[in-house]
Design a protein around this motif. Structure first.
Motif, PDB file in Angstrom:
ATOM      1  N   ILE A 277      -2.136 -28.684  23.133  1.00 15.75           N
ATOM      2  CA  ILE A 277      -2.541 -29.184  22.295  1.00 15.75           C
ATOM      3  C   ILE A 277      -1.342 -30.855  21.636  1.00 15.75           C
ATOM      4  O   ILE A 277      -1.010 -30.099  21.776  1.00 15.75           O
ATOM      5  CB  ILE A 277      -2.541 -27.886  21.559  1.00 15.75           C
TER       6      ILE A 277
ATOM      7  N   CYS B 115      -6.704 -25.278  23.227  1.00 12.99           N
ATOM      8  CA  CYS B 115      -7.227 -24.631  21.932  1.00 12.99           C
ATOM      9  C   CYS B 115      -7.627 -23.394  21.975  1.00 12.99           C
ATOM     10  O   CYS B 115      -7.398 -22.826  20.889  1.00 12.99           O
ATOM     11  CB  CYS B 115      -7.708 -25.301  21.492  1.00 12.99           C
TER      12      CYS B 115
ATOM     13  N   ASN C 195      -6.782 -21.822  12.851  1.00 13.41           N
ATOM     14  CA  ASN C 195      -6.798 -22.324  11.200  1.00 13.41           C
ATOM     15  C   ASN C 195      -8.082 -22.629  10.457  1.00 13.41           C
ATOM     16  O   ASN C 195      -8.458 -22.468   8.918  1.00 13.41           O
ATOM     17  CB  ASN C 195      -6.763 -24.181  11.349  1.00 13.41           C
TER      18      ASN C 195
ATOM     19  N   HIS D 116      -6.428 -32.030  12.236  1.00 16.89           N
ATOM     20  CA  HIS D 116      -5.004 -31.266  12.149  1.00 16.89           C
ATOM     21  C   HIS D 116      -3.878 -32.006  12.703  1.00 16.89           C
ATOM     22  O   HIS D 116      -2.814 -32.196  12.241  1.00 16.89           O
ATOM     23  CB  HIS D 116      -5.435 -29.641  13.055  1.00 16.89           C
TER      24      HIS D 116
ATOM     25  N   HIS E  57      -8.360 -29.428  24.282  1.00 11.82           N
ATOM     26  CA  HIS E  57      -9.894 -29.013  23.167  1.00 11.82           C
ATOM     27  C   HIS E  57     -10.672 -27.870  25.175  1.00 11.82           C
ATOM     28  O   HIS E  57     -11.319 -26.780  24.593  1.00 11.82           O
ATOM     29  CB  HIS E  57     -10.868 -29.470  22.724  1.00 11.82           C
TER      30      HIS E  57
ATOM     31  N   CYS F 224      -9.185 -20.941  19.598  1.00 14.39           N
ATOM     32  CA  CYS F 224      -9.751 -21.700  18.350  1.00 14.39           C
ATOM     33  C   CYS F 224     -10.855 -22.290  17.812  1.00 14.39           C
ATOM     34  O   CYS F 224     -11.109 -22.427  16.857  1.00 14.39           O
ATOM     35  CB  CYS F 224      -8.466 -22.949  17.807  1.00 14.39           C
ATOM     36  N   LEU F 225     -12.072 -23.237  18.733  1.00 14.04           N
ATOM     37  CA  LEU F 225     -12.748 -23.780  18.114  1.00 14.04           C
ATOM     38  C   LEU F 225     -13.622 -23.522  20.132  1.00 14.04           C
ATOM     39  O   LEU F 225     -12.647 -22.949  21.330  1.00 14.04           O
ATOM     40  CB  LEU F 225     -12.954 -24.759  18.314  1.00 14.04           C
TER      41      LEU F 225
ATOM     42  N   SER G 139      -2.768 -21.031  18.590  1.00 17.73           N
ATOM     43  CA  SER G 139      -3.322 -22.948  18.250  1.00 17.73           C
ATOM     44  C   SER G 139      -2.963 -23.813  18.186  1.00 17.73           C
ATOM     45  O   SER G 139      -1.599 -23.792  18.036  1.00 17.73           O
ATOM     46  CB  SER G 139      -4.481 -22.571  16.946  1.00 17.73           C
ATOM     47  N   CYS G 140      -3.308 -24.964  16.972  1.00 15.37           N
ATOM     48  CA  CYS G 140      -2.125 -25.942  16.578  1.00 15.37           C
ATOM     49  C   CYS G 140      -1.496 -25.123  15.496  1.00 15.37           C
ATOM     50  O   CYS G 140      -0.452 -25.978  15.153  1.00 15.37           O
ATOM     51  CB  CYS G 140      -1.924 -27.448  16.391  1.00 15.37           C
TER      52      CYS G 140
HETATM   53  S1  SF4 Z   1      -7.701 -26.903  15.041  1.00 16.39           S
HETATM   54 FE1  SF4 Z   1      -7.676 -26.023  16.819  1.00 16.39          FE
HETATM   55  S2  SF4 Z   1      -9.460 -27.169  17.893  1.00 16.39           S
HETATM   56 FE2  SF4 Z   1      -8.362 -28.614  16.948  1.00 16.39          FE
HETATM   57  S3  SF4 Z   1      -6.562 -28.990  18.045  1.00 16.39           S
HETATM   58 FE3  SF4 Z   1      -6.002 -27.379  16.411  1.00 16.39          FE
HETATM   59  S4  SF4 Z   1      -6.317 -25.643  18.167  1.00 16.39           S
HETATM   60 FE4  SF4 Z   1      -7.817 -27.098  19.170  1.00 16.39          FE
END
Ligand code: SF4
Lengths: 470, 221
Positions: free
Chosen positions: A105, A407, A429, A128, A62, A410-411, A346-347
Motif C-alpha cells: 500500500i 489494499c 478507515n 490517506h 488497490h 479496505c475498498l 489497510s494503510c
Molecule cells: S484507504 Fe484503503 S484503499 Fe486507500 S490506500 Fe489505504 S488501504 Fe488502500
C-alpha cells in the motif's frame, strides 16, 4: 515570530505567493494505479514531460488480488495496473511492482523505503496521504488534475495558508487500547467535518508514547475528520526510525547527521498558538467501535446503539438512514452484534505492530465458526517481517487467512469484498455505505478488537480476553 | 476548460449531510482509465435498482432508476445546478466524483454552510474541472432550498462576474452575494489551464530547487 510545526514546513516550500494563493514545492510524489492514468494521459496530450522523475515513486495496491498477486483476473483491473506499468516506463518513474519485495500500500511503503522524511512535502492522489504526517511531513491527498500538475511542475497551488488545529492527547493508553481507539475517539468528538480546511497537529504525552506505526494510524485518519493534513513533530522515536533499520532512500552518513540536526528544529515554538484546540484524555478511553456509515458514528464497545435523535453531528434522518443500512436497532448492546467477516489490514492498520497485537489475541484461540478472517499485510516487507516473527503461523493455526500485500477489503476494487448485508469488523478507515462491497456493513475497530471479534464471533471487549491470559 | 461566466439553470436538491465520494461514485468504477463516461455512474448505488447499475466498462447500459432517489424525480430532470447538504464530497480524493457530477450535466454545486459545505479535496478538484463549488450561509441555503421545495421549476442564475446568486422564485428574484477565491474566479472566468500558468513560474521553481539540501533528493546509496 513563534511558529507552529506546520508553519515551518509550509514556509520552506513556498515557491511563489500572492494574496490568494501559494505555489508549494512538492518533495515527494507517490503514485498508484487508480488515480494516475488520466494524469499521464494529460501529459501526453499536452506533449509535457515529468519535471523531476526521481521525486515520483509508484506502486500497485488497490487492484492487486491478495490471494495470488500475479493473477489479476478482472480485465479492467488488469488494464489499470498495466497502464501504470506502461506510464512509469514511458515517463521514467520508479515502480515497485508486485514481487519486487517492496510493493505494498502506497502509504505503507513510502516510510519503509525512507522516502517519507520529516519536514518534507508529500502528495499522492489518495486522501490517506495524511499518514506521512506522522513523521512531521506536510502530506496531503490530491485529485488527478493535481497529480498531473505535480508531474509537470513538481509544485502545487494551494489557497491561503490553512488554519491549524491543535489536538492534545493527554494521559496514557490502558492495556488493550490502541492508537486506533485514540483517533476514533477524536473523530467521534469533533465530527467528520470537524477539522475541514485545517491542518491538525497531534501532541501531548499519549502521542509521544506511540511508536511510528501508532502515529501513522492516527495521522492516517486525519482526513476522516476532514483535515487537510495531520502532523506530529519529530522526536527520538522518529529519528530512530531512520537509524535503527536501513531505509533505502533515506539520507546516510554525514547527510543523515545534517538531516537530523534539521529535523530537531521541526516543532511548534512554545508561545505559538493554534487556531483551534481540543484535548482528549487517552487514559479514560475504552475500545471504540463504529456503528454507522461515517467514522464519527462511534461508540464504546461497552455501549448500546444510539437513538437516531441523539446522534451528534447527524440529523435524525441521516442517522435513521445509517441504522437502516447497517441493519441495527437502537438500544442493542454492541457486544451482542455478530460479525461475518474480519479484516485486519489497510494503510491504517496493516503494519507490523498491528499484526503483532492481533496475534496476541489469536494465539491459542480459534476463529469462531462461520466467521471469515482475513489478515492482509500492508506491504511485502511487512509480510516478510511477520513471517520472520512467526506471526503467520499464529494466524493460520487460529484458522485465519494469511494473505499477500494490498489494499484488499479496505475498498471494493479487488476480489476481497463483502457481499450484501455481510457485517465486518474492519481495521480500515471508512465505514461508508458500500465501501467494502455493495450492501456490506462495516464496523471500524482496532486490530486487537478485530481479532477479538474474530475469535468470539461478535464484538467483544478485547480487555476481557487479554485479562484471561494474566 | 470551458469558461464559467454566468449560468442560469434549474436546480436539483439532495438534502443529505456528509455525502462521501464512495456514494457519489462507488470504487468499482474507478477502474476506468478514461476521463469521460462517468455521468451515468453518478450515485450509481442509490440511483438504480439493486443489481441494475451499469458495469464499469459500459456506463451507458443500465436498468431501471429508483423513482424515490431525489435526482431521479421528474423535477430534477435537466437540472444543471446541484444543491447539497454540508460536508459534501468527504472521503476519498477521487476526482472521478467531480467528473461524475460535471458529466451528469451540472455546472455548479451549492452546499450548505460557509467553510463547511465541501470537503477540501473535492472542492479543489471541482475548481480544476470548471465545476463551481459554492458555499452559502445556512440561512441563504435554507431560503434556496425552500424556494426549490415550493416550486420545482425554480431557476437560479450564478453570475461569477458580479459574484451574485439569484433565485428566480415564484414571488420574484432574491439576490445573494457569493464568495469565490479570486484566483479560482479568474481561472474559471477565463477557462485557464492551470499547468500552463504554473510553468510560467519556471525560474522560481528552479531557484527553489537549487536551494534544497542535496539529501532531499532520494538516492540509493
Ligand atoms: S484507504 Fe484503503 S484503499 Fe486507500 S490506500 Fe489505504 S488501504 Fe488502500
Amino acid at each position: 515570530m513563534p511558529e507552529t510545526l506546520f508553519d515551518k514546513v509550509w514556509n520552506r516550500h513556498i515557491v511563489a505567493a500572492d494574496d490568494a494563493a501559494t505555489l508549494l514545492y512538492i518533495d515527494r510524489h507517490l503514485i498508484h494505479e487508480v488515480t494516475s492514468p488520466q494524469a499521464f494521459d494529460g501529459l501526453r496530450l499536452a506533449g509535457r514531460k515529468v519535471r523531476r522523475p526521481e521525486l515520483s515513486f509508484a506502486t500497485v495496491d488497490h487492484n492487486v488480488p491478495t490471494e495470488n498477486q500475479l493473477d489479476i483476473r478482472e480485465p479492467m483491473s488488469r488494464r489499470q495496473v498495466e497502464a501504470l506499468r506502461a506510464n512509469c516506463r514511458e515517463f521514467g518513474v520508479t515502480l515497485y511492482d508486485v514481487k519486487s519485495g517492496r510493493q505494498g500500500i502506497v502509504h505503507v511503503i513510502g516510510p519503509e523505503l525512507g522516502l517519507t522524511l520529516p519536514g518534507t512535502t508529500i502528495c499522492c492522489g489518495d486522501s490517506h496521504t495524511s499518514t506521512h504526517g506522522a513523521f512531521g511531513a506536510l502530506a496531503f491527498g490530491i485529485g488527478t488534475s493535481e497529480v498531473e500538475h505535480i508531474l509537470a511542475s513538481q509544485t502545487l497551488w494551494q489557497g491561503r495558508r490553512p488554519p491549524t488545529f491543535g489536538i492534545e492527547v493527554t494521559g496514557s493508553l490502558a492495556p488493550g487500547l490502541e492508537p486506533k481507539d485514540i483517533i476514533l475517539a477524536i473523530i467521534r468528538a469533533i465530527g467528520t467535518g470537524g477539522a475541514t480546511g485545517h491542518v491538525i497537529e497531534y501532541y501531548g504525552p499519549a502521542i509521544r508514547a506511540l511508536s511510528m506505526e501508532g502515529r501513522m494510524t492516527i495521522c492516517n485518519m486525519s482526513i476522516e475528520a476532514g483535515a487537510r493534513a495531520g502532523m506530529i513533530a519529530p522526536d527520538d522515536v522518529t529519528i530512530d526510525y531512520y537509524t535503527r533499520i536501513d531505509r533505502p532512500f533515506a539520507p546516510k552518513g554525514k547527510d543523515l547527521d545534517a538531516a537530523i540536526a534539521d529535523w530537531r528544529m521541526l516543532k511548534t515554538d512554545d508561545p505559538a498558538s493554534f487556531d483551534r484546540h481540543v484535548t482528549i484524555d487517552a487514559s479514560s478511553l475504552v475500545p471504540q467501535v463504529t456503528w454507522g456509515t461515517n467514522p464519527a458514528m462511534t461508540i464504546d464497545v461497552t455501549g448500546v446503539i444510539p437513538d437516531p435523535g441523539q446522534v451528534p453531528f447527524s440529523s435524525r434522518e441521516d442517522a435513521e438512514r445509517a441504522l437502516e443500512y447497517m441493519g441495527l436497532k437502537p438500544g442493542t448492546p454492541v457486544s451482542e452484534i455478530p460479525v461475518d467477516v474480519v479484516f485486519i489490514g489497510s494503510c491504517t492498520n496493516g503494519r507490523i505492530e498491528d499484526l503483532r497485537s492481533a496475534a496476541v489475541v489469536f494465539k491459542g484461540r480459534k476463529v469462531a465458526q462461520g466467521v471469515r478472517a482475513l489478515i492482509v499485510p500492508g506491504s511485502e516487507q511487512v509480510r516478510d517481517q511477520a513471517q520472520a516473527e512467526g506471526l503467520d503461523r499464529v494466524f493460520i493455526e487460529a484458522g485465519a487467512e494469511w494473505r499477500e500485500a494490498g489494499c484488499s477489503m479496505c475498498l471494493a476494487m479487488n476480489p476481497d469484498k463483502l457481499t450484501p448485508q455481510q457485517r465486518s469488523a474492519s481495521t480500515s478507515n471508512r465505514n461508508f455505505e458500500g465501501r467494502q462491497g455493495p450492501g456490506g456493513r462495516t464496523h471500524l475497530v482496532s486490530p486487537a478488537m478485530a481479532a477479538a471479534a474474530a475469535v468470539m464471533g461478535k464484538f467483544t471487549d478485547v480487555r476481557t480476553l487479554l485479562a484471561e491470559r494474566v | 476548460m470551458e469558461p464559467f461566466v454566468t449560468h442560469r439553470g434549474r436546480v436539483a436538491l439532495l438534502d443529505w449531510s456528509d455525502v462521501n465520494t464512495d456514494l457519489i461514485i462507488p470504487a468499482r468504477y474507478l477502474k476506468r482509465i478514461e476521463r469521460t463516461g462517468y455521468g451515468p455512474l453518478l450515485f450509481a448505488d442509490k440511483r438504480y435498482e439493486a443489481g441494475k447499475a451499469p458495469e464499469a466498462d459500459a456506463p451507458e447500459v443500465h436498468g431501471t432508476p429508483l423513482p424515490d432517489f431525489p435526482l431521479n424525480r421528474p423535477e430534477a430532470e435537466g437540472a444543471s445546478i446541484l444543491v447539497v447538504g454540508p460536508n459534501f464530497g468527504c472521503g476519498s480524493s477521487r476526482e472521478h466524483a467531480v467528473w461524475a457530477v460535471a458529466q451528469a450535466g451540472f455546472r455548479a454545486v451549492v452546499a450548505k454552510g460557509k467553510d463547511a459545505g465541501f470537503a477540501d479535496i473535492f472542492e479543489g478538484n471541482a475548481y480544476n474541472n470548471g465545476l463551481l463549488p459554492l458555499e452559502l450561509s445556512t440561512s441563504d441555503w435554507d431560503a434556496l432550498a425552500d424556494a426549490i421545495r415550493a416550486s420545482a421549476q425554480t431557476e437560479v442564475t450564478i453570475d461569477l462576474q458580479n459574484l451574485t446568486l439569484t433565485v428566480h422564485g415564484s414571488s420574484g428574484d432574491r439576490v445573494t452575494k457569493i464568495d469565490v477565491p479570486e484566483g479560482q474566479r479568474q481561472r474559471l472566468l477565463q477557462g485557464l489551464d492551470f499547468i500552463a500558468e504554473t510553468l510560467q513560474h519556471d525560474a522560481e521553481i528552479s531557484r527553489h530547487e537549487q536551494g534544497r539540501p542535496a539529501w532531499l533528493t532520494p538516492t540509493l546509496a
